[in-house]
Design a protein around this motif. Structure first.
Motif, PDB file in Angstrom:
ATOM      1  N   ALA B  92       0.845  -1.187   0.000  1.00  0.00           N
ATOM      2  CA  ALA B  92       0.000   0.000   0.000  1.00  0.00           C
ATOM      3  C   ALA B  92       0.881   1.237   0.000  1.00  0.00           C
ATOM      4  O   ALA B  92       1.983   1.240   0.558  1.00  0.00           O
ATOM      5  N   SER B  93       0.364   2.274  -0.633  1.00  0.00           N
ATOM      6  CA  SER B  93       1.114   3.521  -0.709  1.00  0.00           C
ATOM      7  C   SER B  93       0.116   4.655  -0.897  1.00  0.00           C
ATOM      8  O   SER B  93      -1.072   4.422  -1.128  1.00  0.00           O
ATOM      9  N   LYS B  94       0.624   5.870  -0.802  1.00  0.00           N
ATOM     10  CA  LYS B  94      -0.244   7.009  -1.075  1.00  0.00           C
ATOM     11  C   LYS B  94       0.476   8.013  -1.937  1.00  0.00           C
ATOM     12  O   LYS B  94       1.702   8.123  -1.898  1.00  0.00           O
ATOM     13  N   THR B  95      -0.283   8.724  -2.714  1.00  0.00           N
ATOM     14  CA  THR B  95       0.272   9.709  -3.638  1.00  0.00           C
ATOM     15  C   THR B  95       1.112  10.713  -2.881  1.00  0.00           C
ATOM     16  O   THR B  95       0.691  11.235  -1.850  1.00  0.00           O
ATOM     17  N   GLY B  96       2.298  10.956  -3.423  1.00  0.00           N
ATOM     18  CA  GLY B  96       3.184  11.915  -2.796  1.00  0.00           C
ATOM     19  C   GLY B  96       4.169  11.288  -1.851  1.00  0.00           C
ATOM     20  O   GLY B  96       5.229  11.843  -1.597  1.00  0.00           O
ATOM     21  N   ALA B  97       3.845  10.120  -1.328  1.00  0.00           N
ATOM     22  CA  ALA B  97       4.756   9.471  -0.387  1.00  0.00           C
ATOM     23  C   ALA B  97       5.725   8.550  -1.092  1.00  0.00           C
ATOM     24  O   ALA B  97       6.832   8.349  -0.638  1.00  0.00           O
ATOM     25  N   ASN B  98       5.315   7.959  -2.149  1.00  0.00           N
ATOM     26  CA  ASN B  98       6.137   7.074  -2.977  1.00  0.00           C
ATOM     27  C   ASN B  98       6.500   5.746  -2.352  1.00  0.00           C
ATOM     28  O   ASN B  98       6.546   4.738  -3.032  1.00  0.00           O
ATOM     29  N   ASN B  99       6.839   5.706  -1.063  1.00  0.00           N
ATOM     30  CA  ASN B  99       7.298   4.441  -0.503  1.00  0.00           C
ATOM     31  C   ASN B  99       6.139   3.463  -0.318  1.00  0.00           C
ATOM     32  O   ASN B  99       5.006   3.848  -0.041  1.00  0.00           O
ATOM     33  N   LEU B 100       6.455   2.190  -0.517  1.00  0.00           N
ATOM     34  CA  LEU B 100       5.487   1.118  -0.407  1.00  0.00           C
ATOM     35  C   LEU B 100       5.611   0.425   0.941  1.00  0.00           C
ATOM     36  O   LEU B 100       6.708   0.205   1.434  1.00  0.00           O
ATOM     37  N   PHE B 101       4.491   0.073   1.511  1.00  0.00           N
ATOM     38  CA  PHE B 101       4.467  -0.730   2.732  1.00  0.00           C
ATOM     39  C   PHE B 101       3.972  -2.118   2.334  1.00  0.00           C
ATOM     40  O   PHE B 101       2.862  -2.260   1.840  1.00  0.00           O
ATOM     41  N   PHE B 102       4.792  -3.116   2.573  1.00  0.00           N
ATOM     42  CA  PHE B 102       4.508  -4.463   2.117  1.00  0.00           C
ATOM     43  C   PHE B 102       3.817  -5.309   3.163  1.00  0.00           C
ATOM     44  O   PHE B 102       4.060  -5.172   4.370  1.00  0.00           O
ATOM     45  N   GLY B 103       2.970  -6.200   2.693  1.00  0.00           N
ATOM     46  CA  GLY B 103       2.451  -7.259   3.540  1.00  0.00           C
ATOM     47  C   GLY B 103       3.516  -8.299   3.775  1.00  0.00           C
ATOM     48  O   GLY B 103       4.624  -8.218   3.221  1.00  0.00           O
ATOM     49  N   THR B 104       3.194  -9.290   4.572  1.00  0.00           N
ATOM     50  CA  THR B 104       4.175 -10.289   4.980  1.00  0.00           C
ATOM     51  C   THR B 104       4.376 -11.398   3.961  1.00  0.00           C
ATOM     52  O   THR B 104       5.245 -12.227   4.124  1.00  0.00           O
ATOM     53  N   GLY B 105       3.562 -11.421   2.921  1.00  0.00           N
ATOM     54  CA  GLY B 105       3.751 -12.394   1.857  1.00  0.00           C
ATOM     55  C   GLY B 105       2.911 -13.644   2.011  1.00  0.00           C
ATOM     56  O   GLY B 105       2.569 -14.060   3.123  1.00  0.00           O
ATOM     57  N   THR B 106       2.572 -14.229   0.876  1.00  0.00           N
ATOM     58  CA  THR B 106       1.830 -15.501   0.821  1.00  0.00           C
ATOM     59  C   THR B 106       2.559 -16.428  -0.123  1.00  0.00           C
ATOM     60  O   THR B 106       2.776 -16.087  -1.291  1.00  0.00           O
ATOM     61  N   ARG B 107       2.940 -17.582   0.394  1.00  0.00           N
ATOM     62  CA  ARG B 107       3.592 -18.576  -0.454  1.00  0.00           C
ATOM     63  C   ARG B 107       2.523 -19.434  -1.091  1.00  0.00           C
ATOM     64  O   ARG B 107       1.866 -20.218  -0.406  1.00  0.00           O
ATOM     65  N   LEU B 108       2.334 -19.273  -2.395  1.00  0.00           N
ATOM     66  CA  LEU B 108       1.330 -20.029  -3.138  1.00  0.00           C
ATOM     67  C   LEU B 108       1.987 -21.227  -3.819  1.00  0.00           C
ATOM     68  O   LEU B 108       2.980 -21.073  -4.528  1.00  0.00           O
ATOM     69  N   THR B 109       1.405 -22.383  -3.598  1.00  0.00           N
ATOM     70  CA  THR B 109       1.861 -23.606  -4.270  1.00  0.00           C
ATOM     71  C   THR B 109       0.702 -24.157  -5.073  1.00  0.00           C
ATOM     72  O   THR B 109      -0.378 -24.411  -4.523  1.00  0.00           O
ATOM     73  N   VAL B 110       0.914 -24.329  -6.365  1.00  0.00           N
ATOM     74  CA  VAL B 110      -0.094 -24.911  -7.232  1.00  0.00           C
ATOM     75  C   VAL B 110       0.325 -26.347  -7.519  1.00  0.00           C
ATOM     76  O   VAL B 110       1.385 -26.586  -8.107  1.00  0.00           O
ATOM     77  N   ILE B 111      -0.512 -27.256  -7.106  1.00  0.00           N
ATOM     78  CA  ILE B 111      -0.190 -28.692  -7.207  1.00  0.00           C
ATOM     79  C   ILE B 111      -0.681 -29.225  -8.549  1.00  0.00           C
ATOM     80  O   ILE B 111      -1.867 -29.133  -8.854  1.00  0.00           O
ATOM     81  N   PRO B 112       0.232 -29.775  -9.343  1.00  0.00           N
ATOM     82  CA  PRO B 112      -0.192 -30.257 -10.677  1.00  0.00           C
ATOM     83  C   PRO B 112      -1.144 -31.449 -10.585  1.00  0.00           C
ATOM     84  O   PRO B 112      -1.112 -32.201  -9.609  1.00  0.00           O
TER      85      PRO B 112
END
Lengths: 116, 112
Positions: B92-112
């Motif tokens: 997430a970010s806001k106009t004028g601030a430029n820097n991004l604040f990241f979430g903690t991430g999601t490891r997605l595994t797609v099983i064939p």
């Protein structure tokens, strides 16, 4: 377009030495560059924001005397890890924003630093 | 400052099924919400983004929805393929601030 390079891609150094990492925007002028640190299996942690020709803005908890950032031109920013220690070992990623006020960022490929 | 939370931390789906990743943010002034895909040892790649003036955006199998009132946004991947396996980060970010604040991430595994 919007390519960001980073050099070196990996570096191994002895404890106590300093390491410089370069981040370049190859096909655009970056008004702002960002430096992130990423530990294994964790998210990107913003370390500092640098604007060309001015001092970097460091995030809380990041030692500015240890992580020296220079943004000498609109296409180059450098991060110097001074007197590196094993706990500084990490994946360092830079990103560049092309236009002030527009939020999109383009990431470099990262530098893996290992301090022995 | 902004705080972005992301769920789930890991997600496994069968190939062809859909995957949904959710994020919440705390700063009501945030108005730019990108999603990044990161493969092991590689740089994050922007896959889709949305700005606060729209509620949904779609690009082929990927869509993002935004609920500004509730301060949450979601990534939807349909007809998942093994090559979709990666770590996905919201930000997430806001106009004028430029820097991004990241979430903690999601490891997605797609099983064939």
């Amino acid at each position: 377009g919007a390519v960001v390079s980073q050099h070196p891609s990996w570096v191994i150094c002895k404890s106590g030495t300093s390491v410089k990492i370069e981040c370049r925007s190859l096909d655009f002028q970056a008004t702002t560059m960002f430096w992130y640190r990423q530990f294994p299996k964790q998210s990107l942690m913003l370390m500092a924001t640098s604007n060309e020709g001015s001092k970097a803005t460091y995030e809380q908890g990041v030692e500015k005397d240890k992580f020296l950032i220079n943004h000498a031109s609109l296409t180059l920013s450098t991060l110097t890890v001074t007197s590196a220690h094993p706990e500084d070992s990490s994946f360092y990623i830079c990103s560049a924003g092309s236009v002030a006020g527009v939020n999109e960022q383009f990431f470099g490929p990262g530098t893996r630093l290992t301090v022995l | 400052g902004e705080n972005v939370e992301q769920h789930p931390s890991t997600l496994s789906v069968q190939e062809g099924d859909s995957a949904v990743i959710k994020c919440t943010y705390s700063d009501s002034a945030s108005n730019y919400f990108p999603w990044y895909k990161q493969e092991l040892g590689k740089r994050p790649q922007l896959i889709i983004d949305i700005r606060s003036n729209v509620g949904e955006k779609k690009d082929q199998r990927i869509a993002v929805t935004l609920n500004k009132t509730a301060k949450h946004f979601s990534l939807h991947i349909t007809e998942t393929q093994p090559e979709d396996s990666a770590v996905y980060f919201c930000a997430a970010s806001k106009t004028g601030a430029n820097n991004l604040f990241f979430g903690t991430g999601t490891r997605l595994t797609v099983i064939p």
